[in-house]
Write a protein that holds these residues in place. Sequence first.
Motif, PDB file in Angstrom:
ATOM      1  N   ALA A   1       0.824  -1.204   0.000  1.00 57.94           N
ATOM      2  CA  ALA A   1       0.000   0.000   0.000  1.00 57.94           C
ATOM      3  C   ALA A   1       0.861   1.258   0.000  1.00 57.94           C
ATOM      4  CB  ALA A   1      -0.926  -0.007   1.213  1.00 57.94           C
ATOM      5  N   GLY A   2       1.957   1.241   0.765  1.00 53.86           N
ATOM      6  CA  GLY A   2       2.804   2.413   0.871  1.00 53.86           C
ATOM      7  C   GLY A   2       3.464   2.800  -0.437  1.00 53.86           C
ATOM      8  N   ASN A   3       3.692   1.816  -1.307  1.00 54.27           N
ATOM      9  CA  ASN A   3       4.314   2.091  -2.607  1.00 54.27           C
ATOM     10  C   ASN A   3       3.313   2.092  -3.758  1.00 54.27           C
ATOM     11  OD1 ASN A   3       7.478   2.080  -2.255  1.00 54.27           O
ATOM     12  ND2 ASN A   3       6.683   0.478  -0.895  1.00 54.27           N
ATOM     13  N   GLY A   4       2.024   1.952  -3.423  1.00 61.42           N
ATOM     14  CA  GLY A   4       0.987   2.029  -4.442  1.00 61.42           C
ATOM     15  C   GLY A   4       0.889   0.828  -5.361  1.00 61.42           C
ATOM     16  N   TYR A   5       1.330  -0.347  -4.885  1.00 61.90           N
ATOM     17  CA  TYR A   5       1.311  -1.530  -5.740  1.00 61.90           C
ATOM     18  C   TYR A   5      -0.005  -2.318  -5.668  1.00 61.90           C
ATOM     19  CZ  TYR A   5       6.366  -0.749  -5.728  1.00 61.90           C
ATOM     20  OH  TYR A   5       7.610  -0.197  -5.831  1.00 61.90           O
ATOM     21  N   ASN A   6      -0.855  -2.011  -4.704  1.00 62.96           N
ATOM     22  CA  ASN A   6      -2.060  -2.821  -4.500  1.00 62.96           C
ATOM     23  C   ASN A   6      -3.282  -2.284  -5.222  1.00 62.96           C
ATOM     24  OD1 ASN A   6      -2.316  -0.540  -2.948  1.00 62.96           O
ATOM     25  ND2 ASN A   6      -3.089  -1.601  -1.116  1.00 62.96           N
ATOM     26  N   GLY A   7      -3.103  -1.313  -6.100  1.00 59.15           N
ATOM     27  CA  GLY A   7      -4.247  -0.745  -6.827  1.00 59.15           C
ATOM     28  C   GLY A   7      -5.080  -1.761  -7.576  1.00 59.15           C
TER      29      GLY A   7
END
Length: 519
Positions: free
Chosen positions: A405-411
């Motif tokens: 989530a912190g690196n925006g990979y779970n979109g």
Amino acid sequence: MSDVTRVKFNDREINLEGGVITIGRATDNTISFADDSNVSRYHAEIEERGGGYWIIDLNSSNGTTVNGEKLTGERPLDPGDKVVFGGTSELEVLGSDAAGAGESQTAVPALDIGAAETDAINLESPEQADLPSTGVATQAAAVSEGSKNLLLVAGIVCVVALLCVAGGAAAIYFGRGSKCEAKAVITKPEPGDTIANPTEIEVDAKDTGCVAKAIFTIDGTEIASADSEPYTATIDPSEFPDLADGLDHALEIVLLDENGQQIGQPSPVQLAFETRAVDKPEPTPEIVKNTNQQPGSNGKTANLTMLDVQQMSGNLVKQFRGQFVYNLSNRQFLQELQKRAGEYAVEGFFDRAATYRDVINVAYVREQNLDAPLGFILAMSRSKFVPNKQGENEGLWQMSSAFAAGNGYNGPCGQETLSDASQNCAAKVSAIYMKALVYGVFDGDPVYSAAAFGKSPQEAAAWKASLPANRSDVWNVIKTAPEREQLIKFFAAGIVAENPARFGLKKDRQLDELYKVTM
């Protein structure tokens, strides 16, 4: 700012002009102690940092001392420091106030022959600065201004005598260097190959009209020569039983012009040798076998030699695009692989992996255009295809939800999580992350991307910036424990997954059966 400007060794001096100075027994080092078996092939480095110079020990076998104190890791250098490699080969650090000090000696490289004679015999040309030391020097003597001519004659006689007696395993080249622009590159064998049978050397040569002779060397020792094209020779491993030591050895082609001067600088090809059919002293168990079984090992790893492990590792990296060349011959690297392979030699990995075949292929290959093996081997190395949660990490790739989530990979996951049984979300998250490392940081290199697993792209980029430009010698380049751990796990998992029968896994099949259709 440091006052260090040059270093002195074997009656020679070289200037430090930034960048990295490599030191070791191998002849492709900047400073080579080729005849000192106590010095490791790639023993240490001197690196320029912010105007100063640091000495770095590359996990050498016999260590490095500075002013008699054991060097652990690295330390800055100061003028007057005495650095000893392997306990026998010494280097002295000089400052600006020492400039020219070496020229007052009468060793051959520092003859004062005057400006008029410099073009005839220039013993300090840049081309000669990197030549290996011969250990030959004239007796030191004070030279008066009135005796310069006599010294010049004596110096020329010494040079001629050296050229006459130097033969066999070594050659010495004096002068300003050849003006010939010929080039020759060894195309076969390839870097990392293991020579087990007589092998012909193939060479790609250009502009050779000015070439009088080509010499082939292994670790600086001449093994063959050719007077005309095609420049070729045959390596018969039975002639070199002492090279079957599990280590890498440098094959080079050296071009000479009609004056016997070396043309350019050769590019070494690192090779391993296998001569098991040759009678030679019984190898020690630590070189040939690993008897340390890890939990879960079925004992088969104890029957694999380091050369077996090296060959399997070489075949593994050939599955990846990019034509990256890695030196996989380091003894410590291979020993670590032997130890860790047993951890992955547990039956059932193939059936577990087959459950996730489609989601991995879609996420890694179709959606992110990554190499097909990457997702599978990473999952094998991190979870053995058992996606149970361990602490904060979960899924086949053992990543944390906070990191994703912190690196925006779970979109792309929507309501799915890294622990969902389908592993669809975990595959997408890990593939997006690996694409950021492989293409965004490491220029397509999967091995260094695997070693950096767990770092954010920003952290990985900072780590990459600390590494040398030439990263082919992975074990000596990657010195930090966390990254070495990731590297070993990746290769250990990969060689077991691609060679299950060699590890006694009769019920498992090669992992590439799950993705080779996409390659």
